[in-house]
Design a protein around this motif. Structure first.
Motif, short mmCIF file in Angstrom:
data_model
loop_
_atom_site.label_atom_id
_atom_site.label_comp_id
_atom_site.label_asym_id
_atom_site.label_seq_id
_atom_site.Cartn_x
_atom_site.Cartn_y
_atom_site.Cartn_z
N GLU A 1 88.03 -60.68 9.85
CA GLU A 1 87.19 -60.58 11.05
C GLU A 1 87.95 -59.84 12.14
O GLU A 1 89.12 -60.13 12.41
N LYS A 2 87.28 -58.87 12.75
CA LYS A 2 87.83 -58.15 13.90
C LYS A 2 86.75 -58.06 14.96
O LYS A 2 85.61 -57.69 14.68
N LEU A 3 87.11 -58.37 16.18
CA LEU A 3 86.19 -58.26 17.29
C LEU A 3 86.53 -57.02 18.12
O LEU A 3 87.63 -56.50 18.04
N ASP A 4 85.57 -56.57 18.90
CA ASP A 4 85.77 -55.45 19.81
C ASP A 4 86.19 -54.17 19.09
O ASP A 4 87.11 -53.46 19.52
N VAL A 5 85.52 -53.86 17.99
CA VAL A 5 85.72 -52.58 17.32
C VAL A 5 84.84 -51.55 18.03
O VAL A 5 83.62 -51.59 17.94
N ARG A 6 85.45 -50.66 18.74
CA ARG A 6 84.72 -49.74 19.62
C ARG A 6 84.07 -48.61 18.83
O ARG A 6 84.71 -47.97 18.00
N SER A 7 82.78 -48.39 19.11
CA SER A 7 82.06 -47.33 18.40
C SER A 7 80.88 -46.86 19.24
O SER A 7 80.28 -47.63 20.00
N GLY A 8 80.53 -45.60 19.06
CA GLY A 8 79.32 -45.06 19.64
C GLY A 8 78.25 -44.92 18.59
O GLY A 8 78.48 -45.18 17.40
N TYR B 1 77.29 -44.30 25.76
CA TYR B 1 77.22 -45.72 25.49
C TYR B 1 78.17 -46.04 24.34
O TYR B 1 78.18 -45.35 23.32
N HIS B 2 78.96 -47.08 24.53
CA HIS B 2 79.84 -47.54 23.46
C HIS B 2 79.60 -49.02 23.20
O HIS B 2 79.31 -49.78 24.12
N TYR B 3 79.70 -49.39 21.95
CA TYR B 3 79.55 -50.77 21.55
C TYR B 3 80.91 -51.36 21.19
O TYR B 3 81.73 -50.68 20.54
N ASP B 4 81.13 -52.59 21.57
CA ASP B 4 82.27 -53.36 21.06
C ASP B 4 81.76 -54.17 19.88
O ASP B 4 81.26 -55.28 20.03
N CYS B 5 81.89 -53.56 18.71
CA CYS B 5 81.28 -54.11 17.50
C CYS B 5 82.12 -55.24 16.90
O CYS B 5 83.31 -55.36 17.16
N VAL B 6 81.47 -56.03 16.07
CA VAL B 6 82.18 -57.02 15.27
C VAL B 6 82.27 -56.48 13.84
O VAL B 6 81.33 -55.85 13.33
N TYR B 7 83.42 -56.68 13.25
CA TYR B 7 83.65 -56.27 11.86
C TYR B 7 84.09 -57.49 11.08
O TYR B 7 85.00 -58.21 11.51
N PHE B 8 83.41 -57.75 9.98
CA PHE B 8 83.86 -58.87 9.14
C PHE B 8 83.60 -58.58 7.67
O PHE B 8 82.77 -57.74 7.32
N VAL B 9 84.36 -59.29 6.85
CA VAL B 9 84.15 -59.28 5.40
C VAL B 9 83.92 -60.72 4.99
O VAL B 9 84.75 -61.61 5.30
N ILE C 1 80.28 -56.68 3.67
CA ILE C 1 81.06 -56.01 4.70
C ILE C 1 80.10 -55.62 5.83
O ILE C 1 79.09 -54.95 5.57
N ASN C 2 80.41 -56.00 7.05
CA ASN C 2 79.53 -55.71 8.18
C ASN C 2 80.31 -55.11 9.34
O ASN C 2 81.41 -55.53 9.66
N LEU C 3 79.68 -54.12 9.98
CA LEU C 3 80.20 -53.57 11.23
C LEU C 3 79.01 -53.20 12.12
O LEU C 3 78.10 -52.50 11.68
N GLY C 4 79.03 -53.69 13.35
CA GLY C 4 77.96 -53.32 14.27
C GLY C 4 77.82 -54.30 15.42
O GLY C 4 78.51 -55.33 15.48
N PRO C 5 76.93 -53.99 16.36
CA PRO C 5 76.67 -54.85 17.50
C PRO C 5 75.50 -55.78 17.22
O PRO C 5 75.04 -55.89 16.07
N LEU C 6 75.00 -56.42 18.25
CA LEU C 6 73.81 -57.27 18.16
C LEU C 6 72.83 -56.84 19.25
O LEU C 6 72.56 -57.57 20.20
N LEU C 7 72.29 -55.65 19.08
CA LEU C 7 71.37 -55.09 20.06
C LEU C 7 69.99 -55.75 19.97
O LEU C 7 69.29 -55.87 20.97
N TYR C 8 69.61 -56.15 18.75
CA TYR C 8 68.32 -56.77 18.46
C TYR C 8 67.17 -55.85 18.88
O TYR C 8 66.69 -55.88 20.00
N HIS C 9 66.73 -55.08 17.91
CA HIS C 9 65.77 -54.01 18.17
C HIS C 9 64.42 -54.49 18.68
O HIS C 9 63.71 -53.74 19.35
N PHE C 10 64.04 -55.72 18.34
CA PHE C 10 62.72 -56.20 18.75
C PHE C 10 62.78 -57.09 20.00
O PHE C 10 61.77 -57.67 20.40
#
Length: 383
Positions: free
Chosen positions: A351-358, A369-377, A312-321
């Motif tokens: 799969e759900k796209l544009d799951v809004r989260s701070g 700042y808000h992220y339009d996260c992706v959620y998938f199983v 189960i995943n929820l989050g953006p793709l900010l890529y920390h490095f």
């Protein structure tokens, strides 16, 4: 390998790697926390010096600012008292290792919290940013003010676990759930409260010090007060917003089912988790973009899941490095991430796209700042 002793809450921290380099890293993090007060008060002094340069006529228009500067100093000093509690006995977090404090090239032992000495080490802005971020994590994970973020990020994951592993159809204590990038441990704790076997993994010692304090030292609710937004000098609607307190924890961390299996591990996710077919579920929230190479994360999750297990995943793709010239960083689009997931063998079942989260956002700030996260199983097939 250094390992933390198992305490009543079952927080079991495991640190891997060369001890000598570990000790240097460990001490740098401790020093960053201890440098918090001095560093933060210097910022107040800078603001105050700017105020003093104003003409007397201008000062008369904002007469409440000297008092505000004192209020900010009070909040910083209070935060430092919490930091002293947080840092206290951290050298005993890991079994079989003792991290001595170093001053002027000599190893010393501090026996009195009240005389906790502030170092002036060579610390970059990165380290101090991490300290401030850690303080804001208390709001996100363990205060009433963080509930909206938790509802957006954690609640969908928790509800999914309950649907995939319904308690009326399975023994929850036999369902193992891993949460990499666990931060201060709230999601891991919530899963354990439901009766599932829950383990968090965290690489950052900043987060591990804080989670150890909350999970093992806080008894009851609203035990402590913190000022997480005191470092925000811009985008405040009111001066009072900068010094607005939170209380934590909003739930009792010790309130877990009898014989619950709840633990934390410390270390690099790719190094700590190598045993195949181990976990029924892996839950990643704001985690997969912390990788140098996201493909390695995907393949490791596939490897450690049992056949039939779920990711189960929820989050953006900010890529920390990203944009760090000395660091490797593979920055895939979500379309490419999804293709790698499928090619690895997973079947995406939701799969759900544009799951809004701070993420650690100040609810009273004029800028968020808000992220339009992706959620998938995704499921690892049975065969």
């Amino acid at each position: 390998m250094a390992e933390c002793s198992r305490d009543p809450l079952g927080l079991n921290l495991t640190e891997r790697g060369d001890f000598e380099s570990e000790e240097v890293h460990f001490q740098r993090i401790v020093n960053a926390f201890k440098f918090y007060r001095q560093h933060s008060l210097q910022r107040v002094k800078t603001a105050e010096q700017s105020y003093l340069k104003l003409s007397e006529d201008h000062k008369k228009l904002i007469v409440n600012y000297p008092e505000h500067f004192e209020n900010v100093r009070h909040c910083i000093r209070h935060n430092y008292e919490i930091i002293k509690l947080l840092v206290h006995n951290t050298e005993q977090m890991f079994e079989n290792q003792h991290y001595e404090q170093v001053e002027n090239g000599r190893h010393v032992t501090e026996n009195n919290d009240e005389t906790l000495k502030e170092k002036t080490p060579v610390l970059g802005s990165f380290d101090m940013d991490k300290v401030r971020t850690t303080l804001k994590q208390f709001s996100r994970d363990w205060s009433l003010e963080g509930k909206s973020e938790r509802d957006a990020c954690y609640k969908p994951v928790i509800e999914e676990i309950k649907q995939l592993f319904p308690m009326e159809k399975c023994n929850a204590s036999q369902v193992s759930v891993l949460v990499p990038g666990a931060g201060l441990g709230r999601l891991v704790h919530e899963i354990a409260r439901l009766g599932y076997r829950s383990q968090g993994n965290e690489w950052s010692l900043f987060m591990l010090f804080a989670s150890n304090f909350v999970l093992n030292r806080c008894k009851g609710t609203d035990c402590y007060v913190l000022y997480p937004w005191v470092h925000q000098w811009c985008n405040n609607r009111r001066l009072a917003d900068q010094i607005k307190p939170i209380k934590f924890p909003d739930v009792d961390p010790s309130n877990l089912p009898e014989n619950s299996d709840f633990s934390m591990t410390a270390g690099d996710f790719l190094e700590v988790y190598q045993e195949p077919d181990t976990w029924n579920c892996v839950a990643t929230v704001f985690f997969i973009d912390t990788a140098h190479n996201i493909i390695a994360y995907i393949q490791t999750i596939w490897k450690i899941l049992k056949p039939g297990g779920y990711w189960i995943n929820l989050g953006p793709l900010l890529y920390h490095f990203a944009d760090m010239p000395t660091e490797m960083s593979i920055e895939l689009s979500y379309e490419d991430v999804k293709e790698v997931i499928i090619k690895t063998g997973f079947k995406i079942i939701k799969e759900k796209l544009d799951v809004r989260s701070g993420y650690t956002q100040n609810p009273n700030s004029m800028m968020k700042y808000h992220y339009d996260c992706v959620y998938f199983v995704a499921q690892k097939p049975q065969s």
